[in-house]
Design a protein around this motif. Structure first.
Motif, PDB file in Angstrom:
ATOM      1  N   LEU A   1       0.902  -1.174   0.034  1.00 11.37           N
ATOM      2  CA  LEU A   1       0.004  -0.088   0.079  1.00 11.37           C
ATOM      3  C   LEU A   1       0.896   1.247   0.020  1.00 11.37           C
ATOM      4  CD1 LEU A   1      -2.521  -0.992   2.762  1.00 11.37           C
ATOM      5  CD2 LEU A   1      -3.027  -0.783   0.359  1.00 11.37           C
ATOM      6  N   LYS A   2       0.171   2.402  -0.663  1.00 12.93           N
ATOM      7  CA  LYS A   2       0.909   3.671  -0.563  1.00 12.93           C
ATOM      8  C   LYS A   2       0.293   4.477   0.476  1.00 12.93           C
ATOM      9  CE  LYS A   2       1.426   3.780  -5.135  1.00 12.93           C
ATOM     10  NZ  LYS A   2       1.797   4.263  -6.491  1.00 12.93           N
ATOM     11  N   LEU A   3       0.764   5.323   1.184  1.00 13.74           N
ATOM     12  CA  LEU A   3      -0.008   6.453   1.971  1.00 13.74           C
ATOM     13  C   LEU A   3       0.189   7.615   1.904  1.00 13.74           C
ATOM     14  CD1 LEU A   3      -1.814   6.414   4.559  1.00 13.74           C
ATOM     15  CD2 LEU A   3       0.310   6.088   6.028  1.00 13.74           C
ATOM     16  N   PHE A   4      -0.668   8.404   1.402  1.00 15.96           N
ATOM     17  CA  PHE A   4      -0.574   9.828   1.385  1.00 15.96           C
ATOM     18  C   PHE A   4      -1.279  10.566   2.569  1.00 15.96           C
ATOM     19  CE2 PHE A   4       0.100   7.678  -2.624  1.00 15.96           C
ATOM     20  CZ  PHE A   4       1.180   8.358  -3.378  1.00 15.96           C
ATOM     21  N   TYR A   5      -0.711  11.704   2.822  1.00 19.40           N
ATOM     22  CA  TYR A   5      -1.399  12.493   3.941  1.00 19.40           C
ATOM     23  C   TYR A   5      -1.423  14.114   3.658  1.00 19.40           C
ATOM     24  CZ  TYR A   5      -1.900  15.050   8.314  1.00 19.40           C
ATOM     25  OH  TYR A   5      -2.185  15.873   9.436  1.00 19.40           O
ATOM     26  N   THR A   6      -2.387  14.554   3.599  1.00 19.94           N
ATOM     27  CA  THR A   6      -2.751  16.092   3.535  1.00 19.94           C
ATOM     28  C   THR A   6      -2.632  16.754   4.666  1.00 19.94           C
ATOM     29  OG1 THR A   6      -3.732  15.841   1.103  1.00 19.94           O
ATOM     30  CG2 THR A   6      -3.943  18.057   2.306  1.00 19.94           C
ATOM     31  N   ASP A   7      -1.783  17.605   5.026  1.00 23.04           N
ATOM     32  CA  ASP A   7      -1.927  18.403   6.123  1.00 23.04           C
ATOM     33  C   ASP A   7      -2.831  19.799   5.763  1.00 23.04           C
ATOM     34  OD1 ASP A   7      -1.316  19.915   8.511  1.00 23.04           O
ATOM     35  OD2 ASP A   7       0.222  20.841   8.037  1.00 23.04           O
ATOM     36  N   HIS A   8      -4.031  19.627   6.034  1.00 19.04           N
ATOM     37  CA  HIS A   8      -4.837  20.709   5.813  1.00 19.04           C
ATOM     38  C   HIS A   8      -5.000  22.055   6.761  1.00 19.04           C
ATOM     39  CE1 HIS A   8      -7.568  18.666   2.812  1.00 19.04           C
ATOM     40  NE2 HIS A   8      -7.012  17.392   3.469  1.00 19.04           N
ATOM     41  N   MET A   9      -4.458  21.500   8.127  1.00 19.55           N
ATOM     42  CA  MET A   9      -4.529  22.584   9.177  1.00 19.55           C
ATOM     43  C   MET A   9      -3.323  23.410   9.616  1.00 19.55           C
ATOM     44  SD  MET A   9      -7.762  21.839   9.964  1.00 19.55           S
ATOM     45  CE  MET A   9      -7.909  22.908  11.276  1.00 19.55           C
TER      46      MET A   9
END
Length: 369
Positions: free
Chosen positions: A100-108
Motif C-alpha cells: 500500500l502507498k500512504l498519502f497525507y494532506t496537512d490541511h490545518m
C-alpha cells in the motif's frame, strides 16, 4: 481510498467529496472510509462514493482486518488520510500490507514538532505528505520527521463552474434585499465559520471605522456562516459577535445570514469579500471569491498572500482595524476598481486553482510519477 474519520464539518472534511467526482471523471475508482452517520459519510455518498463506515476511530483500529479485506476485494493500493489522528490507522495498514502507498494532506498547518517515536513510526510510512501552501510547507519541513523530498506543496482546487454568474439583475436584487442590502449600498461580506481566529471582530471594528473613513459611502455588512454548533460554528462566539455589533452601533448595518448552501449565488449579491483570518493554512474562501470574480480583501498573514496578488485584491494586517477600514473604503468608493480586480481574480483562479488541475497533480503522485 480516502480516510477521514472526523465527526466535524469544515474544509478538511469537505475535501474528499469535493474531489471525488473529478477523480472519477479522470478514470480513477474512488472509495472512502468514514464514521457512520457523520457528515463526511453523507457527503461521500452524495458524491457517488458509498463509503465503508466504522462507528468510532478506536473501532477502526480493532477492525483493521475488515478494512484490509475491503482493500483487497476492491484492488485498492492507495490510501489518502486527511487528519493526523487517522495516520494511526493508515500507518498500521501499510505496516500489515507493505504494498500500500500512504498519502497525507496537512490541511490545518502543523503547530508543533512531531518527531517523537510514535510520529517517526507513523510518518515513516507516508509515501508523500502534501502541504497546501508554501506557508504550511515551511512549517512542515521543520515539524515532521520526513526528508524535504517527501513533502510537496499542492494547492487545493475547486470546481470553478458554480461560481460563474448565473443571476439576472432582478434575481440579484431580490437576493440582496433578502440580506437587507439596499439597492444603493455596497455589500461587504465575510463568509466562513463563525469561530475565533477567523477575524470577525477586527472586521466589525473596521466597519465601525469605515463610517468615519468614508462618511458618504452607503454600505451594509453581511456575515455568512452557520449560527449553531451543528452548522460548525461556536455558539458562544456568535453571541459575543452579536454583542460586539451592538456595542459598535452596527445594528441595522450588519446581517447575520446564517449557513447558506448557495454560497456561489451569495457571492453574486456581494460587492466586496473580506477574509480576515489570522493564520489560514490555505484560504479556500479566498479562492471561491476569486472564482466568483469578486474584489477581495484578505489578511496579510498565513497563506492568503500567496493566493491574492496585488492585481486581484488587497491585503490588510489581520490585527489592524484601520487597515481594513482603508481597504474597504478604497474598494467601496470605486466600482470600476472592484470590477477590474474581480476580473483579474477570476483569471488567476482559472489558471492556478481549478480542481481538474489539482486532481491531475494529485494522481500523478498516486501513480508515482
Amino acid at each position: 481510498m480516502h480516510i477521514c474519520l472526523s465527526d466535524g464539518w469544515g474544509g478538511l472534511e469537505m475535501y474528499p467529496a469535493r474531489i471525488i467526482p473529478e477523480l472519477q471523471r479522470q478514470g480513477w475508482e474512488a472509495h472512502g472510509l468514514a464514521l457512520a452517520g457523520s457528515r463526511v459519510a453523507e457527503s461521500l455518498a452524495a458524491a457517488g462514493c458509498e463509503p465503508l463506515t466504522v462507528v468510532s476511530r478506536g473501532r477502526a483500529l480493532l477492525q483493521v482486518g475488515r478494512v484490509l479485506a475491503y482493500l483487497k476485494r476492491h484492488g485498492i493500493d492507495v490510501l489518502h488520510c486527511h487528519k493526523s489522528s487517522d495516520l494511526r490507522l493508515g500507518a498500521l495498514l501499510v505496516t500489515l500490507q507493505p504494498r500500500l502507498k500512504l498519502f497525507y494532506t496537512d490541511h490545518m498547518g502543523v503547530t508543533r514538532p512531531k518527531k517523537d517515536l510514535y510520529h517517526r513510526w507513523a510518518y515513516g510510512r507516508v509515501t508523500r505528505l502534501f502541504a497546501i501552501s508554501e506557508a504550511t510547507r515551511r512549517r512542515n519541513l521543520k515539524a515532521f520527521p520526513l526528508p524535504a523530498a517527501r513533502i510537496h506543496r499542492l494547492y487545493l482546487g475547486i470546481d470553478l463552474a458554480p461560481y460563474a454568474p448565473q443571476l439576472d439583475r432582478a434575481s440579484r436584487e431580490l437576493l440582496r434585499r433578502e440580506l437587507d442590502v439596499a439597492p444603493d449600498q455596497v455589500a461587504i461580506g465575510l463568509p466562513g465559520r463563525l469561530t475565533d481566529g477567523k477575524g470577525h471582530e477586527v472586521w466589525l471594528e473596521g466597519l465601525a471605522r469605515l463610517r468615519e473613513r468614508a462618511p458618504g459611502l452607503a454600505w451594509h455588512g453581511v456575515l455568512i456562516g452557520g449560527l449553531t454548533a451543528s452548522e460548525g460554528s461556536d455558539e458562544a462566539y456568535v453571541a459575543q459577535l452579536r454583542k460586539r455589533v451592538a456595542a459598535l452601533g452596527l445594528e441595522g448595518r450588519v446581517t447575520f445570514a446564517g449557513y447558506r448552501p448557495d454560497l456561489p449565488r451569495l457571492f453574486e449579491a456581494l460587492d466586496i469579500v473580506c477574509v480576515p483570518s489570522r493564520n489560514e493554512a490555505f484560504g479556500l474562501t479566498v479562492v471561491e471569491a476569486m472564482a466568483a470574480g469578486k474584489a477581495v480583501v484578505g489578511a496579510d498573514s498565513g497563506a492568503i498572500p500567496e493566493l491574492l496578488e496585488a492585481d486581484c485584491g488587497r491585503l490588510a494586517a489581520p490585527e489592524e482595524p484601520q487597515a481594513w477600514a482603508e481597504a474597504m473604503a478604497e474598494l467601496g468608493q470605486d466600482a470600476a476598481l472592484r470590477r477590474r480586480l474581480g476580473q483579474a481574480a477570476r483569471c488567476r483562479a482559472e489558471r492556478h486553482f481549478a480542481v481538474a488541475a489539482h486532481v491531475r497533480a494529485l494522481t500523478e503522485e498516486y501513480a508515482g510519477a
